[in-house]
Write a protein that holds these residues in place. Structure first.
Motif, PDB file in Angstrom:
ATOM      1  N   GLY A  10       0.782  -0.972   0.079  1.00  0.00           N
ATOM      2  CA  GLY A  10       0.035  -0.117  -0.413  1.00  0.00           C
ATOM      3  C   GLY A  10       0.746   1.054   0.024  1.00  0.00           C
ATOM      4  N   SER A  11       0.051   1.859  -0.966  1.00  0.00           N
ATOM      5  CA  SER A  11       1.363   3.510  -1.012  1.00  0.00           C
ATOM      6  C   SER A  11       0.111   4.428  -1.153  1.00  0.00           C
ATOM      7  CB  SER A  11       1.546   3.660  -1.919  1.00  0.00           C
ATOM      8  OG  SER A  11       1.004   4.156  -3.722  1.00  0.00           O
ATOM      9  N   ILE A  13      -0.809   7.414   2.672  1.00  0.00           N
ATOM     10  CA  ILE A  13       0.068   8.117   4.162  1.00  0.00           C
ATOM     11  C   ILE A  13       1.081   7.516   5.118  1.00  0.00           C
ATOM     12  CG2 ILE A  13      -0.545   9.933   5.758  1.00  0.00           C
ATOM     13  CD1 ILE A  13      -1.922  10.264   3.153  1.00  0.00           C
ATOM     14  N   GLY A  44      -9.004  12.037  -2.892  1.00  0.00           N
ATOM     15  CA  GLY A  44      -9.819  12.041  -1.774  1.00  0.00           C
ATOM     16  C   GLY A  44     -10.105  13.041  -1.560  1.00  0.00           C
ATOM     17  N   SER A  46     -11.093  15.853   2.219  1.00  0.00           N
ATOM     18  CA  SER A  46     -10.136  16.343   3.337  1.00  0.00           C
ATOM     19  C   SER A  46     -10.375  15.965   4.741  1.00  0.00           C
ATOM     20  CB  SER A  46     -11.129  17.630   4.507  1.00  0.00           C
ATOM     21  OG  SER A  46     -11.609  18.902   3.638  1.00  0.00           O
ATOM     22  N   GLY A 162      -4.771  -0.245   4.045  1.00  0.00           N
ATOM     23  CA  GLY A 162      -6.400   0.346   4.594  1.00  0.00           C
ATOM     24  C   GLY A 162      -6.615  -0.579   4.974  1.00  0.00           C
ATOM     25  N   LEU A 305      -0.252  -1.472   9.861  1.00  0.00           N
ATOM     26  CA  LEU A 305      -0.136   0.108  10.260  1.00  0.00           C
ATOM     27  C   LEU A 305      -0.960   0.971   9.714  1.00  0.00           C
ATOM     28  CD1 LEU A 305       2.284   2.355  10.838  1.00  0.00           C
ATOM     29  CD2 LEU A 305       3.146   1.734   8.310  1.00  0.00           C
ATOM     30  N   THR A 317      -5.451   9.634   9.647  1.00  0.00           N
ATOM     31  CA  THR A 317      -5.134  10.506   8.895  1.00  0.00           C
ATOM     32  C   THR A 317      -3.622  10.460  10.225  1.00  0.00           C
ATOM     33  OG1 THR A 317      -6.356  10.524   7.304  1.00  0.00           O
ATOM     34  CG2 THR A 317      -4.088  12.248   7.034  1.00  0.00           C
TER      35      THR A 317
HETATM   36  C1  FAD Z   1      -8.227   7.010  -2.932  1.00  0.00           C
HETATM   37  C2  FAD Z   1      -9.107   7.493  -1.735  1.00  0.00           C
HETATM   38  C3  FAD Z   1      -9.777   8.461  -1.056  1.00  0.00           C
HETATM   39  C4  FAD Z   1      -9.372   8.573   0.146  1.00  0.00           C
HETATM   40  N1  FAD Z   1     -10.697   9.411   0.693  1.00  0.00           N
HETATM   41  C5  FAD Z   1     -10.468   9.637   2.149  1.00  0.00           C
HETATM   42  C6  FAD Z   1     -11.497  11.099   2.226  1.00  0.00           C
HETATM   43  O1  FAD Z   1     -12.181  11.574   1.316  1.00  0.00           O
HETATM   44  N2  FAD Z   1     -11.833  11.196   3.783  1.00  0.00           N
HETATM   45  C7  FAD Z   1     -11.221  10.389   4.629  1.00  0.00           C
HETATM   46  O2  FAD Z   1     -11.172  10.630   6.026  1.00  0.00           O
HETATM   47  N3  FAD Z   1     -10.624   9.638   4.330  1.00  0.00           N
HETATM   48  C8  FAD Z   1     -10.077   9.107   3.184  1.00  0.00           C
HETATM   49  N4  FAD Z   1      -9.053   8.045   2.480  1.00  0.00           N
HETATM   50  C9  FAD Z   1      -7.931   6.848   3.918  1.00  0.00           C
HETATM   51  C10 FAD Z   1      -7.353   7.797   4.616  1.00  0.00           C
HETATM   52  O3  FAD Z   1      -6.480   8.104   3.527  1.00  0.00           O
HETATM   53  C11 FAD Z   1      -7.042   6.964   5.360  1.00  0.00           C
HETATM   54  O4  FAD Z   1      -7.893   6.690   6.413  1.00  0.00           O
HETATM   55  C12 FAD Z   1      -5.741   7.728   6.258  1.00  0.00           C
HETATM   56  O5  FAD Z   1      -5.299   8.580   5.965  1.00  0.00           O
HETATM   57  C13 FAD Z   1      -5.037   6.584   6.402  1.00  0.00           C
HETATM   58  O6  FAD Z   1      -3.659   6.145   5.759  1.00  0.00           O
HETATM   59  P1  FAD Z   1      -3.187   4.804   5.730  1.00  0.00           P
HETATM   60  O7  FAD Z   1      -2.084   5.064   4.540  1.00  0.00           O
HETATM   61  O8  FAD Z   1      -3.397   3.849   6.287  1.00  0.00           O
HETATM   62  O9  FAD Z   1      -4.459   4.366   3.621  1.00  0.00           O
HETATM   63  P2  FAD Z   1      -4.295   4.652   2.624  1.00  0.00           P
HETATM   64  O10 FAD Z   1      -4.403   6.454   2.789  1.00  0.00           O
HETATM   65  O11 FAD Z   1      -6.493   4.345   2.449  1.00  0.00           O
HETATM   66  O12 FAD Z   1      -3.850   3.949   1.776  1.00  0.00           O
HETATM   67  C14 FAD Z   1      -3.857   2.356   1.497  1.00  0.00           C
HETATM   68  C15 FAD Z   1      -3.187   2.235   0.910  1.00  0.00           C
HETATM   69  O13 FAD Z   1      -3.154   1.100   0.011  1.00  0.00           O
HETATM   70  C16 FAD Z   1      -3.440   1.103  -1.335  1.00  0.00           C
HETATM   71  N5  FAD Z   1      -4.013  -1.132  -1.048  1.00  0.00           N
HETATM   72  C17 FAD Z   1      -4.939  -1.369  -1.128  1.00  0.00           C
HETATM   73  N6  FAD Z   1      -5.253  -2.689  -1.153  1.00  0.00           N
HETATM   74  C18 FAD Z   1      -4.117  -2.955  -1.070  1.00  0.00           C
HETATM   75  C19 FAD Z   1      -3.386  -4.689  -1.784  1.00  0.00           C
HETATM   76  N7  FAD Z   1      -5.070  -5.319  -1.344  1.00  0.00           N
HETATM   77  N8  FAD Z   1      -2.021  -3.963  -1.643  1.00  0.00           N
HETATM   78  C20 FAD Z   1      -2.090  -3.236  -2.260  1.00  0.00           C
HETATM   79  N9  FAD Z   1      -2.193  -2.140  -1.965  1.00  0.00           N
HETATM   80  C21 FAD Z   1      -3.034  -1.882  -1.774  1.00  0.00           C
HETATM   81  C22 FAD Z   1      -4.939   1.548  -1.557  1.00  0.00           C
HETATM   82  O14 FAD Z   1      -4.897   1.853  -2.838  1.00  0.00           O
HETATM   83  C23 FAD Z   1      -3.758   2.988  -0.843  1.00  0.00           C
HETATM   84  O15 FAD Z   1      -3.009   3.413  -1.581  1.00  0.00           O
HETATM   85  C24 FAD Z   1      -9.298   7.307   1.327  1.00  0.00           C
HETATM   86  C25 FAD Z   1      -8.386   6.693   1.294  1.00  0.00           C
HETATM   87  C26 FAD Z   1      -7.518   6.672  -0.242  1.00  0.00           C
HETATM   88  C27 FAD Z   1      -7.199   5.847  -0.680  1.00  0.00           C
END
Ligand code: FAD
Length: 418
Positions: A10-11, A13, A44, A46, A162, A305, A317
Motif C-alpha cells: 500500500g502506498s 499516507i 480524496g 479533506s 487500508g 500500520l 490520518t
Molecule cells: C483514494 C482514497 C481516497 C480517500 N479519501 C478519503 C476521504 O475523502 N476522507 C477520509 O477521511 N479518508 C479518505 N481516505 C482514507 C485515508 O487516506 C486514510 O483513512 C488515512 O489517511 C490513513 O492512511 P493509510 O495510509 O492507512 O491508508 P490509505 O491512505 O487508504 O492508503 C492505503 C493504500 O493501500 C492501497 N491498497 C489497498 N489494498 C491493497 C492491496 N491489497 N495491495 C496493495 N495496495 C493496496 C490503496 O490503493 C492505497 O493506496 C481515502 C483513501 C484512499 C486510498
C-alpha cells in the motif's frame, strides 16, 4: 538495520511517513512498496492532522508545504434547506484547541503527494500488484505476489493497505471485515465543478429526515468548485437501509450514485444541483465509516500500520502519521532486534488507538436525528451553543485542564530528526 529489506503493502499516507523516517536514519535501507492500483492514488476529500501528528509533520519539515495547501476552510455552519444559518462554529486556527475544522485541513490527495514526494526517489514502487499470501520464517517472511506469482523474502512485511487489508485477515486468521466496527455512517465524496458556496469558505451542513445529510465544503480551485458529500447516518436497528447502502458499496460507483439519487431526490434546497454535480464528477469515492479494532498489530515478521491496523474515521490520518513514526523509531532504536521493536510499537499504539476509538460511539447518530422533530430540537441546541460560544468555552477549559486533544505517548526519537 542499515541493510534491512522491507516490503510495504500500500502506498498511502502511513506507508510514506514510515519510509521517510526509516530512510532518514538509514538511507541504505531497502524499501519496496507494492500498490494494488496502476498509479498513485492522489485523490480524496479533506482529512485533518491533529494531536502528535502535528509535531511529527513539523519534525519532517513538511509543515510549511502542508500549510500552503490547506483547504482554507473557515469553519462549519449548520443550515436550513433554504441556506439560512442555524449555527456557526469557526475554526480556532490552533493546534491545541481544535474545532471540527482542523488547523491542518487538507485534501487527502495533496497530502499523499507531499509525503510520497519525500521518498519516491529512494524506494522501489511496484504498481498493479499485491501480496497474495505470506509464510513466516525464523527471521524473515516469504511473500508471494498475486500477479507475478513470484516469491521473495523480506526482513519485514508492513501492511499499510487500508481498512480492507487482506494481510490483516491472513495474520489474524480471520476474515478482514470481522475487525470492522461499523459506525452506521456511509459517505459519498465528490468534487462538484461549480461553486455552490458562492465564494464562501464556510462548510455547510444540511440535515433532512432519515439521517440524510448534504454537506458542502470549499475547494481551492480558482475556477470555482465545491467538495460535495452525501452522508447517510443509520441507527443500529435500521438494518434495511444499511443493507441497501452496503449492497451499493459492493456493486461499485454507478450503483452507489443511483442509490444516492433515489435517497436524496426529495430533499430540496441545493440537493438537485449536488446530485447533478455528483454525476458529472471525476473523483467519486464512497465508503463506510468504520473503525478497525484489531486485537493485535503484529505477528512474527508481519506488522499492521495505519488504517490496516486501526482505521478511525476523523482521526485515521493522524494515527497513520503517528504509527509510521513510531514503527520506524522503534525499529531504529532496537539495535536490529525486530521482534522487540514490533512489540514496543504494539505496546505504544494499541492503548492510544483504543483511547481514541471509544468516544465516537453514536456521536453521529446524536448529531443527526432521524426525524424532523429531532432535527428541530437539535437546531435549537446548536443555535444556543454557537450563540453563547459555549463550544469555544468548553474547548478552552478542556485544554487548560489537560482534557484537550490527547497526545500519543511518543518516546524520544528526536535523534532521528538530526
Ligand atoms: C483514494 C482514497 C481516497 C480517500 N479519501 C478519503 C476521504 O475523502 N476522507 C477520509 O477521511 N479518508 C479518505 N481516505 C482514507 C485515508 O487516506 C486514510 O483513512 C488515512 O489517511 C490513513 O492512511 P493509510 O495510509 O492507512 O491508508 P490509505 O491512505 O487508504 O492508503 C492505503 C493504500 O493501500 C492501497 N491498497 C489497498 N489494498 C491493497 C492491496 N491489497 N495491495 C496493495 N495496495 C493496496 C490503496 O490503493 C492505497 O493506496 C481515502 C483513501 C484512499 C486510498
Amino acid at each position: 538495520m542499515s541493510n534491512v529489506n522491507i516490503l510495504i503493502s500500500g502506498s498511502g499516507i502511513a506507508s510514506s511517513v514510515f519510509a521517510f523516517w526509516l530512510l532518514r536514519a538509514h538511507p541504505t535501507a531497502k524499501i519496496t512498496i507494492v500498490e494494488r492500483d496502476p498509479a498513485l492514488r492522489l485523490t480524496g476529500a479533506s482529512v485533518d492532522i491533529r494531536s502528535s501528528a502535528v509535531d511529527i509533520i513539523k519534525w519532517m519539515n513538511a509543515e510549511q508545504e502542508i500549510r500552503k495547501h490547506t483547504t482554507k476552510e473557515e469553519g462549519l455552519q449548520f443550515v436550513k434547506a433554504n441556506g439560512k444559518a442555524i449555527a456557526t462554529f469557526l475554526a480556532t486556527g490552533r493546534s491545541d484547541v481544535q474545532s471540527f475544522t482542523s488547523e491542518f485541513e487538507i485534501f487527502r490527495g495533496r497530502l499523499a503527494k507531499i509525503f510520497i514526494d519525500l521518498i519516491i526517489d529512494r524506494v522501489k514502487l511496484i504498481f498493479d500488484e499485491s501480496v497474495d499470501y505470506f509464510e513466516q520464517r525464523d527471521d524473515s517472511v516469504a511473500v508471494t505476489f498475486a500477479k507475478s506469482k513470484e516469491t521473495k523474502t523480506y526482513d519485514l512485511l508492513v501492511a499499510a493497505d487500508g481498512l480492507g487489508s487482506k494481510i490483516r485477515g491472513i495474520m489474524l486468521n480471520r476474515k478482514p471485515h470481522e475487525q470492522l466496527y461499523d459506525e452506521g455512517v456511509h459517505v459519498a465524496y465528490f468534487t462538484i465543478k461549480r461553486d455552490l458556496l458562492q465564494g464562501g469558505r464556510l462548510a455547510k451542513w444540511y440535515n433532512a429526515p432519515g439521517g440524510r445529510v448534504v454537506f458542502l465544503r470549499p475547494d481551492l480551485d480558482p475556477t470555482g468548485r465545491t467538495r460535495g458529500n452525501l452522508i447517510n447516518v443509520t441507527t443500529r436497528g435500521d438494518t434495511e437501509t444499511k443493507a441497501r447502502l452496503n449492497k451499493a458499496l459492493r456493486e461499485g460507483n454507478d450503483s452507489y450514485m443511483k442509490l444516492m439519487e433515489d435517497m436524496f431526490c426529495d430533499v430540496g434546497g441545493v440537493a438537485p444541483e449536488v446530485l447533478q454535480g455528483m454525476r458529472d464528477s471525476d473523483d467519486f469515492y464512497c465508503s463506510l465509516f468504520g473503525q478497525i479494532r484489531s486485537p493485535k498489530l503484529r505477528d512474527g515478521r508481519v506488522v499492521l500500520l495505519g488504517d490496516a491496523g486501526y482505521a478511525t474515521p476523523g482521526f485515521g490520518t493522524s494515527l497513520a502519521i503517528i504509527g509510521g513514526y513510531v514503527l520506524a523509531g522503534e525499529l531504529l532504536s532496537s539495535s536490529g532486534d525486530v521482534d522487540a521493536a514490533l512489540m514496543r510499537y504494539e505496546d505504544i499504539m494499541l492503548p492510544f488507538v483504543k483511547g481514541s476509538q471509544g468516544g465516537g460511539d453514536n456521536a453521529m447518530q446524536m448529531l443527526n436525528p432521524q426525524t424532523m422533530w429531532g432535527i428541530r430540537i437539535r437546531n435549537v441546541i446548536l443555535g444556543f451553543v454557537s450563540w453563547v460560544k459555549l463550544d469555544r468555552l468548553v474547548m478552552r477549559v478542556a485544554s487548560v485542564m489537560g482534557f484537550g486533544e490527547k497526545k500519543a505517548p511518543l518516546p524520544d526519537y528526536q535523534w532521528l530528526a538530526c
